[in-house]
Every structure is written in structure tokens, then in C-alpha cells.
Design an enzyme around this catalytic site. Sequence first.
Site, PDB file in Angstrom:
ATOM      1  N   TYR A 127      -0.874 -10.291  15.174  1.00 25.28           N
ATOM      2  CA  TYR A 127      -1.553 -10.682  13.940  1.00 25.28           C
ATOM      3  C   TYR A 127      -1.184 -12.073  13.447  1.00 25.28           C
ATOM      4  O   TYR A 127      -1.859 -12.617  12.580  1.00 25.28           O
ATOM      5  CB  TYR A 127      -1.282  -9.639  12.833  1.00 25.28           C
ATOM      6  CG  TYR A 127      -2.207  -8.444  12.939  1.00 25.28           C
ATOM      7  CD1 TYR A 127      -2.017  -7.490  13.930  1.00 25.28           C
ATOM      8  CD2 TYR A 127      -3.272  -8.280  12.068  1.00 25.28           C
ATOM      9  CE1 TYR A 127      -2.861  -6.400  14.046  1.00 25.28           C
ATOM     10  CE2 TYR A 127      -4.126  -7.200  12.174  1.00 25.28           C
ATOM     11  CZ  TYR A 127      -3.919  -6.264  13.159  1.00 25.28           C
ATOM     12  OH  TYR A 127      -4.766  -5.191  13.271  1.00 25.28           O
ATOM     13  N   LYS A 152       5.080   0.379  23.900  1.00 24.31           N
ATOM     14  CA  LYS A 152       4.576   0.403  25.277  1.00 24.31           C
ATOM     15  C   LYS A 152       5.614  -0.335  26.117  1.00 24.31           C
ATOM     16  O   LYS A 152       5.342  -1.381  26.716  1.00 24.31           O
ATOM     17  CB  LYS A 152       3.189  -0.289  25.311  1.00 24.31           C
ATOM     18  CG  LYS A 152       2.473  -0.236  26.642  1.00 24.31           C
ATOM     19  CD  LYS A 152       1.886   1.114  26.984  1.00 24.31           C
ATOM     20  CE  LYS A 152       1.282   1.094  28.381  1.00 24.31           C
ATOM     21  NZ  LYS A 152       0.853   2.413  28.860  1.00 24.31           N
ATOM     22  N   ASP A 170      -0.049   5.140  24.430  1.00 23.64           N
ATOM     23  CA  ASP A 170      -1.170   5.903  25.012  1.00 23.64           C
ATOM     24  C   ASP A 170      -0.880   7.404  24.960  1.00 23.64           C
ATOM     25  O   ASP A 170      -1.737   8.203  24.588  1.00 23.64           O
ATOM     26  CB  ASP A 170      -1.491   5.426  26.434  1.00 23.64           C
ATOM     27  CG  ASP A 170      -0.273   5.277  27.326  1.00 23.64           C
ATOM     28  OD1 ASP A 170       0.870   5.343  26.816  1.00 23.64           O
ATOM     29  OD2 ASP A 170      -0.456   5.117  28.546  1.00 23.64           O
ATOM     30  N   ASP A 218      -2.248  -0.307  13.782  1.00 23.34           N
ATOM     31  CA  ASP A 218      -3.640  -0.431  13.345  1.00 23.34           C
ATOM     32  C   ASP A 218      -4.495   0.637  14.032  1.00 23.34           C
ATOM     33  O   ASP A 218      -5.266   1.352  13.394  1.00 23.34           O
ATOM     34  CB  ASP A 218      -4.147  -1.835  13.690  1.00 23.34           C
ATOM     35  CG  ASP A 218      -5.602  -2.030  13.292  1.00 23.34           C
ATOM     36  OD1 ASP A 218      -5.969  -1.627  12.172  1.00 23.34           O
ATOM     37  OD2 ASP A 218      -6.369  -2.577  14.107  1.00 23.34           O
ATOM     38  N   ASP A 230      -6.037   4.598  12.589  1.00 23.13           N
ATOM     39  CA  ASP A 230      -7.450   4.995  12.585  1.00 23.13           C
ATOM     40  C   ASP A 230      -7.616   6.351  13.249  1.00 23.13           C
ATOM     41  O   ASP A 230      -8.365   7.215  12.782  1.00 23.13           O
ATOM     42  CB  ASP A 230      -8.319   3.951  13.313  1.00 23.13           C
ATOM     43  CG  ASP A 230      -8.852   2.881  12.349  1.00 23.13           C
ATOM     44  OD1 ASP A 230      -8.398   2.837  11.192  1.00 23.13           O
ATOM     45  OD2 ASP A 230      -9.729   2.098  12.766  1.00 23.13           O
TER      46      ASP A 230
HETATM   47  C1  IPM Z   1      -6.642  -2.492   8.541  1.00 22.49           C
HETATM   48  C2  IPM Z   1      -7.791  -3.360   8.964  1.00 22.49           C
HETATM   49  C3  IPM Z   1      -7.295  -4.796   9.078  1.00 22.49           C
HETATM   50  C4  IPM Z   1      -6.229  -4.839  10.139  1.00 22.49           C
HETATM   51  C5  IPM Z   1      -8.391  -5.823   9.376  1.00 22.49           C
HETATM   52  C6  IPM Z   1      -9.536  -5.726   8.418  1.00 22.49           C
HETATM   53  C7  IPM Z   1      -7.820  -7.232   9.393  1.00 22.49           C
HETATM   54  O1  IPM Z   1      -8.347  -2.908  10.148  1.00 22.49           O
HETATM   55  O2  IPM Z   1      -6.118  -2.686   7.433  1.00 22.49           O
HETATM   56  O3  IPM Z   1      -6.252  -1.603   9.291  1.00 22.49           O
HETATM   57  O4  IPM Z   1      -6.522  -4.986  11.328  1.00 22.49           O
HETATM   58  O5  IPM Z   1      -5.060  -4.719   9.787  1.00 22.49           O
HETATM   59 MN    MN Z   2      -7.434  -1.064  10.913  1.00 23.77          MN
END
Ligand code: IPM
Ligand code: MN
Length: 332
Positions: free
Chosen positions: A124, A175, A208, A232, A236
Site C-alpha cells: 500500500y 505466505k 491461501d 484486505d 472481504d
Molecule cells: C478497504 C478498501 C480499501 C483498501 C481501498 C478502497 C483503498 O478496499 O478499506 O478494505 O484496499 O484498503
Molecule cells: Mn478492501
Amino acid sequence: MAHRIGLIGGDGIGPEVVEEAMKVVRATGIEVQETNYELGAAHYLKTGEVLSQEVLKDLSSQDAILLGAVGPAIGSNEVPPGLLERGLLLKLRFELDLYINLRPFSSLPDVDIAVVRENTEGPYVGEGGVLRKGTPYEIATQGSVNTRFGVERCIRFAFELANKRDKKHLTLVHKTNVLSFSGDLWQRTFNEVKDEFPNVSTGYQHVDAACIYLVEQPQNYDVIVTDNLFGDILTDLAGALTGGIGLAASANLNPTGSGPSLFEPVHGAAHDIVGTGAANPLAAIISAEMMLEFLKEDFAAERVKKAVKEVISSGFVGLSTSEIGDAVAERV
Ligand code: IPM
Ligand code: MN
């Protein structure tokens, strides 16, 4: 003294969910002084500005920041891709040194996971570049920065958190079999900090494999610590697994307290449902609950937590954005 809270409603459903979250915060009776900041895609299109030094300085003087969502409507190409991400969201994370991204997942029975994602390093930082762009000889590099200082403070935060929880278990996810330089730094630092926390049991998983185990046996996790990009992706996955994006909350923390921390739902601006009442404000409300905890308003936070649990278990499907906010606020 009143807590000074900076509000960035942002775009799309952002302002709607922030309004509901603040409705709940106000219902706790704690004293707050709110300041609204116009930022996001709409603000950029109007002014050409993403985040000025002046606004950044003003935001830095708040006690906490609550953010709804930023981003243009899908398909609109007026805002260059990545501009708001790097110029606003990531800029706030870096400038305010919000080195922890804490994301809780607890809406399934028997599942209570906290992911501690490193939030200021890894890929990042934007290290790298491109050469001979657009030619057959193009070269693109994208580095991942991992410092002993940055990794250690993140891992120590995760151990401290695990130590406070019932299960007291911490899993390092990386990893190391392929990313041998950064993986080695993470693993060695983890092993060293571990000695300070004899009550915390630990484990390691490759990222993974962690994706498989998270889906198959989410109840086996307690706290997970991982790098920025793995975190990240993993959060999700965890969000989709435990009730979807409507419930996924996050806290971007500077645990030193030297400046404000930033709280935001994980979801985006969802322009397609603006004003329809279909936006679920619970992710923003849970983010606000984390904000109350961070402001040491433990009693208020506990009440919001309980109220959210009640609303989730009594069923909120069919309720509008503001009806869900009302339902939580009434129970607070
Ligand atoms: C999150 C989002 C951000 C990230 C993006 C929008 C920059 O996906 O907060 O998880 O990748 O951290
Ligand atoms: Mn994200």
C-alpha cells in the site's frame, strides 16, 4: 468534555448511514460535538480538490472521525480511478498513522473473529514504478515495504487484543513459503513478541490455506494478524461469510492516541440505492460502536453492542435505513 467527532458522510449512501450511526451515538446520551466535512467524489467534481492540507489539519484535531463511503457511481468516468483511494482514504491512514485496521466478524453463532490488519505498510505504500509504458518492453514493479517497527507494533497490538479476549488465541497469516523476506520478518517478530504473552496460544497459516479454513471452520479462529494486502482480501472473505457487507465494520486505529482514529463501514457508496431506504446502516452503527469503545465510552458502547445484537436477532429485513437506525436507537 464533549468528544469532538469529524463526520465524513462522503458519497452515495455514505451520508445516510452516517446519519443513522450518529442517531444511535446521540441516543446513548454521551456529549458529542460534531463537525461535517465535505469530501469525496462529489466534492472533488465540484472543487477539483481531494483533501487539502487545511482540511487534513482540521481533521487531525478531532478526537475521532466517522466516515460513510467515498466513490463515484459505477460507470462514471469523471473521477480518475485510484484518486480518492490514494488521495483520501489511504492519505488519512498514512498521515494520521492509523497503523491498525481492526475488523470484527461476529454475526454467526459460535463465530467471533477479530482481524488485525497492518494498515500503513506492505504494497500500500506505493513503492515501485513503470518503465517503457505501453511498449512491448514495459516493466512494472510494485514493492512491499515491511519495517521491523511497523510489523512489531501491529503484532504487539494483536497479542494485547488476544490477551484480553476469552479464547486468547492468535493466528499469524502470511505466505512465508513464497514471500521469504517479508514473511521471515513477520514470523521472527511474531515469535519474539509471543514470549511477552505466555497466556496467548498461537498458530500460523499460509494465506491461501487460511481462506479454506476460514470458510470451513470459522469457529476455530479468535484473533488473526496479517499484512495490509492479505488483510484486505481476507476481511472481504470473512465479511461475505458472516452476514455480508451490510454488517462489516472497521476501525482504522492509531492506538497511541496521538491523533484521531477513523471508523468506517467496509461497504462502498452504492449509488444505485441512494434515497431508497435500502441501505443497511448496521455496518456504520457497528463502526460507531467501535468508536465509542475507542473513546473509552465503554458503557455507551456496551449498550449499542447489545442493541445491535437484539435488532439483528429480531430480524431487520424489510426495515428501511432510518427504521433500522430507530430500532437500534430505541433499544439504546
Ligand atoms: C478497504 C478498501 C480499501 C483498501 C481501498 C478502497 C483503498 O478496499 O478499506 O478494505 O484496499 O484498503
Ligand atoms: Mn478492501
